[in-house]
Scaffold this motif. Structure first.
Motif: not given
Length: 357
Positions: A37-38, A257-260, A276-278, A288-296
C-alpha cells in the motif's frame, strides 16, 4: 489500536498474569509480499477481507470513517464512506455478499455498547447493530462470521485469556436488529501463551493479544492472530466456537510494526497486514523517526495456509487410525491367547476325566 503507551504500560505491569502453561510449538513459514500500500489513508490498517476476488481494507480509530477498495497492487481504487459514525473499527469481515465492520475497539474499557456495521460493497449503504457484553466492557479486535452467519467476537485481554462471545439466540449478522442493542453471551475462552517470535510494537506482550481474525472461503479453517503469531484452527460443520477450543497450528507471523489485519483469499492463502509505526513508539525512542517516515508495511501472503490445517488433520486421522488398528490387533491377539488357554484347560480336563474312568 493507537494507544500503545496505555496498553504497553498495563501489559508490562501484568507480565506474570498470563496462564502458566507451556508455550505452543511455533512453526516457521515463508511469507512473500502480496502488494505494498502507498495511500497514507492506510497507515493505520487494522481490518482486511477478501470477497469475490476484491480486497477491502479499513483503518482503526481516526481513519475508520471510510473503507478502501483495493486493486491488485494495493492501490486504492475507491473509498467507501462508512454509513454511520464509528467509534473504533478494529476488524473487517465479509459474509452474504456484504461487508461487516467490527466497531468493537475499547482501549480504555468504557463503552456501554459495541457494534457491527453492515455495508453494501457497491454503494456503501448500511446500518448499525449495537451489541452489549454480559460482563462489562471489553476491547476486541477480532470478528469471525460463521458460514451460518453467526458473528463470533474474540476479545483482546492483557491477561492473554480472550473471551469468546456470540449474540444471545445465535442470531446471524443479517438478522441483528438495528440499531439494537442485542445482548451477547460468553461461550468460551481462548488462551494465548507467550512465544519467542519477534516483532510487534515495543513494550507490549504482543504474543498474547488477539488482534484480528479471518475464516477461509470454504469455512473449514479459521485464523486468529496476535502481533507475533498466527493460530490456525480446523473447523467442522461451520462451528467456529467449537473449533477455537481445539489445538491450533501455530505459525510465526512476519515481523511487522503492529500486525492486526488478516484475510484468506479464495485459494486458501492467508494475507497479513500491519499498521505503520506508531507515533507513540517514536516519542518513546523505541523507534527512529526515519522508520516512522518510511513506506507503509507491505501486505504479505502465506501460500497454502489452509492446507497446513488440512495436512495436520490428515496426520491426526492417520495417527488415530493407526492407534485404533494397533489396539484392535492387541485385542485380537489377547482374545486368541485367552481362547488358547481355554482350549488347553478343556483338553487337560478331558484327559483327567478320561483317566478317572
Amino acid at each position: 489500536m493507537r494507544s500503545i503507551v496505555i496498553v504497553g504500560a498495563l501489559s508490562c505491569a501484568l507480565l506474570g498474569a498470563a496462564p502458566a502453561s507451556a508455550a505452543p510449538e511455533v512453526r516457521s513459514a515463508q511469507f512473500e509480499t502480496y502488494c505494498s500500500p502507498i495511500d497514507p489513508g492506510l497507515e493505520e490498517l487494522s481490518g482486511l477481507t477478501s470477497m469475490d476476488g476484491v480486497l477491502y481494507a479499513i483503518g482503526d480509530s481516526g481513519t475508520d470513517h471510510r473503507l478502501a477498495v483495493l486493486d491488485e497492487q494495493c492501490a486504492v481504487a475507491r473509498w467507501l464512506e462508512v454509513p454511520v459514525d464509528p467509534y473504533d473499527v478494529e476488524d473487517l469481515a465479509s459474509h452474504g455478499g456484504r461487508l461487516w465492520l467490527s466497531d468493537t475497539g475499547d482501549n480504555r474499557a468504557r463503552r456501554d455498547t459495541v457494534a457491527i456495521t453492515g455495508m453494501d460493497p457497491s454503494t456503501g449503504a448500511g446500518e448499525l447493530h449495537r451489541l452489549t457484553y454480559p460482563d462489562g466492557p471489553h476491547d476486541a479486535e477480532t470478528l469471525l462470521i460463521e458460514p451460518s452467519g453467526r458473528p463470533v467476537i474474540v476479545t483482546k485481554e492483557l491477561s492473554g485469556v480472550s473471551g469468546i462471545y456470540v449474540p444471545v439466540g445465535d442470531t446471524s449478522v443479517d438478522q441483528l436488529p438495528s440499531p439494537g442493542p442485542t445482548p451477547l453471551r460468553k461461550v468460551g475462552e481462548l488462551a494465548f501463551e507467550r512465544t519467542a517470535t519477534p516483532g510487534g510494537p515495543p513494550f507490549v506482550a504482543g504474543s498474547i493479544l488477539a488482534t484480528g481474525g479471518a475464516i477461509s472461503a470454504d469455512g473449514t479453517v479459521v485464523a486468529v492472530r496476535t502481533y507475533n503469531d498466527l493460530y490456525l484452527f480446523d473447523v467442522h460443520d461451520g462451528d467456529i466456537v467449537k473449533a477455537l477450543g481445539n489445538d491450533p497450528v501455530v505459525v510465526a507471523a512476519p515481523q511487522q510494526p503492529q500486525g492486526e489485519a488478516l484475510a484468506f483469499d479464495s485459494d486458501g492463502n492467508l494475507l497479513v497486514a500491519s499498521e505503520a509505526v506508531a507515533s507513540e513508539a517514536v516519542a518513546s525512542g523505541a523507534v527512529s523517526s526515519d522508520a516512522a517516515n518510511g513506506p507503509l508495511p507491505p501486505i504479505q501472503m502465506l501460500r497454502g495456509a489452509a492446507d497446513l490445517v488440512v495436512a495436520e488433520r490428515t496426520d491426526t486421522q492417520l495417527a488415530t487410525a493407526s492407534a485404533e488398528s494397533e489396539s484392535k490387533s492387541r485385542w485380537v491377539l489377547g482374545a486368541m491367547a485367552v481362547a488358547g488357554v481355554l482350549v488347553s484347560l478343556s483338553v487337560a480336563y478331558g484327559v483327567r476325566t478320561a483317566r478317572r474312568r
